[in-house]
Design a protein around this motif. Structure first.
Motif, short mmCIF file in Angstrom:
data_model
loop_
_atom_site.label_atom_id
_atom_site.label_comp_id
_atom_site.label_asym_id
_atom_site.label_seq_id
_atom_site.Cartn_x
_atom_site.Cartn_y
_atom_site.Cartn_z
N CYS A 162 0.70 -1.19 0.02
CA CYS A 162 0.01 0.01 -0.05
C CYS A 162 0.88 1.31 0.11
O CYS A 162 0.28 2.37 -0.49
CB CYS A 162 -0.85 0.07 1.11
SG CYS A 162 0.00 0.22 2.74
N GLY A 163 2.17 1.24 0.44
CA GLY A 163 2.79 2.46 0.63
C GLY A 163 2.54 3.18 1.76
O GLY A 163 2.96 4.45 1.79
N MET A 164 1.53 2.84 2.54
CA MET A 164 1.24 3.64 3.70
C MET A 164 1.29 2.84 5.03
O MET A 164 0.62 3.48 5.82
CB MET A 164 -0.15 4.19 3.43
CG MET A 164 -0.41 5.04 2.20
SD MET A 164 -2.00 5.56 2.17
CE MET A 164 -3.05 4.28 1.98
N ALA A 165 2.09 1.91 5.28
CA ALA A 165 2.17 1.13 6.38
C ALA A 165 0.85 0.43 7.02
O ALA A 165 0.75 0.28 8.15
CB ALA A 165 2.72 1.74 7.43
N GLN A 166 -0.10 0.31 5.82
CA GLN A 166 -1.51 -0.28 6.38
C GLN A 166 -1.57 -1.72 6.08
O GLN A 166 -2.51 -2.56 6.61
CB GLN A 166 -2.32 0.65 5.68
CG GLN A 166 -2.62 1.89 5.94
CD GLN A 166 -2.73 2.36 7.26
OE1 GLN A 166 -3.95 2.06 7.86
NE2 GLN A 166 -2.09 3.20 8.18
N ASN A 204 -1.92 -7.55 13.80
CA ASN A 204 -2.85 -6.28 13.28
C ASN A 204 -2.26 -5.64 12.25
O ASN A 204 -0.88 -5.11 12.72
CB ASN A 204 -3.24 -5.51 14.71
CG ASN A 204 -4.12 -4.62 14.22
OD1 ASN A 204 -5.11 -4.54 13.33
ND2 ASN A 204 -4.26 -3.24 15.00
N GLY A 205 -2.65 -5.31 11.04
CA GLY A 205 -2.01 -4.64 10.31
C GLY A 205 -1.66 -5.27 9.20
O GLY A 205 -0.94 -4.78 8.15
N SER A 229 8.63 -1.30 6.14
CA SER A 229 9.80 -0.58 5.43
C SER A 229 9.34 0.47 4.25
O SER A 229 10.18 1.20 4.06
CB SER A 229 10.62 -1.64 4.86
OG SER A 229 10.02 -2.17 3.88
N CYS A 230 8.09 0.42 3.86
CA CYS A 230 7.49 1.39 2.86
C CYS A 230 7.45 2.79 3.32
O CYS A 230 7.46 3.97 2.51
CB CYS A 230 6.11 0.94 2.28
SG CYS A 230 5.04 1.14 3.51
N VAL A 231 7.54 2.91 4.69
CA VAL A 231 7.43 4.48 5.43
C VAL A 231 8.59 4.70 6.06
O VAL A 231 8.56 5.46 6.95
CB VAL A 231 5.90 4.48 6.00
CG1 VAL A 231 4.72 4.50 5.20
CG2 VAL A 231 5.72 3.51 7.27
N THR A 232 9.55 3.92 6.07
CA THR A 232 10.92 4.32 7.01
C THR A 232 11.75 4.69 5.85
O THR A 232 12.59 4.15 5.20
CB THR A 232 11.30 2.98 7.61
OG1 THR A 232 10.20 2.33 8.29
CG2 THR A 232 12.56 3.25 8.32
N PRO A 233 12.12 6.07 6.33
CA PRO A 233 13.09 6.68 5.27
C PRO A 233 14.55 6.16 5.81
O PRO A 233 14.78 5.96 6.99
CB PRO A 233 13.03 8.22 5.91
CG PRO A 233 11.74 8.49 6.56
CD PRO A 233 11.50 7.17 6.96
#
Length: 151
Positions: free
Chosen positions: A39-43, A128-129, A58-62
């Protein structure tokens, strides 16, 4: 700006934009494609890795925040918990399409390292998630319980 981190036990230096998500360093720079983009949004959890032993999306971790960190991807996952989870997963045919499974496995292994005999509530909280579009949640829970017996 060069950033140094350890991925699956190997020291890596990357010279990408510091705001590049860790996911893209793993997939594009290191060619480790087991960690998925969802998703690119950590969802959704498809991009879950371990950073210093903790699950991380990892998609939202710079990557700039990963300097000196130890990252483990599905390709580098090992140990008794990992072996038990992998055996349990295949033992009851958890995956259907398989897309979410690397993230599911990463979360399950992290749970068993912290809680060797998890309750349903522990499993629900830890997982969860992590979304499975094939809805294999009942098998995922059972596989975690089976793996806990093997650890």
């Amino acid at each position: 700006m060069a950033i140094e981190l350890t991925v699956n036990g190997k020291t890596v230096k990357t010279d990408v934009d510091p705001d590049t998500p860790l996911l893209w360093v793993i997939r594009d720079e290191m060619k480790l494609t087991g960690t998925k983009f969802g998703c690119g949004m950590a969802q959704c959890g498809a991009c879950t890795v371990h950073v210093n032993g903790e699950t991380r999306r990892s998609c939202v971790t710079p990557v700039k925040f990963m300097e000196g960190s130890e990252v483990t991807t599905i390709e580098g996952l090992e140990g008794k918990e990992a072996s038990a989870v992998q055996k349990a997963w295949t033992g009851i045919d958890v995956p259907q399409c398989g897309y979410c499974q690397s993230g599911q496995v990463m979360s399950a292994v992290a749970l068993l390292k912290k809680v060797p005999n998890p309750s349903d509530e522990d499993i629900d909280t830890a997982m969860n998630g992590n979304i499975c579009r094939c809805a294999t949640y009942v098998r995922i829970r059972q596989a975690i319980k089976n793996a806990a017996k093997e650890v």
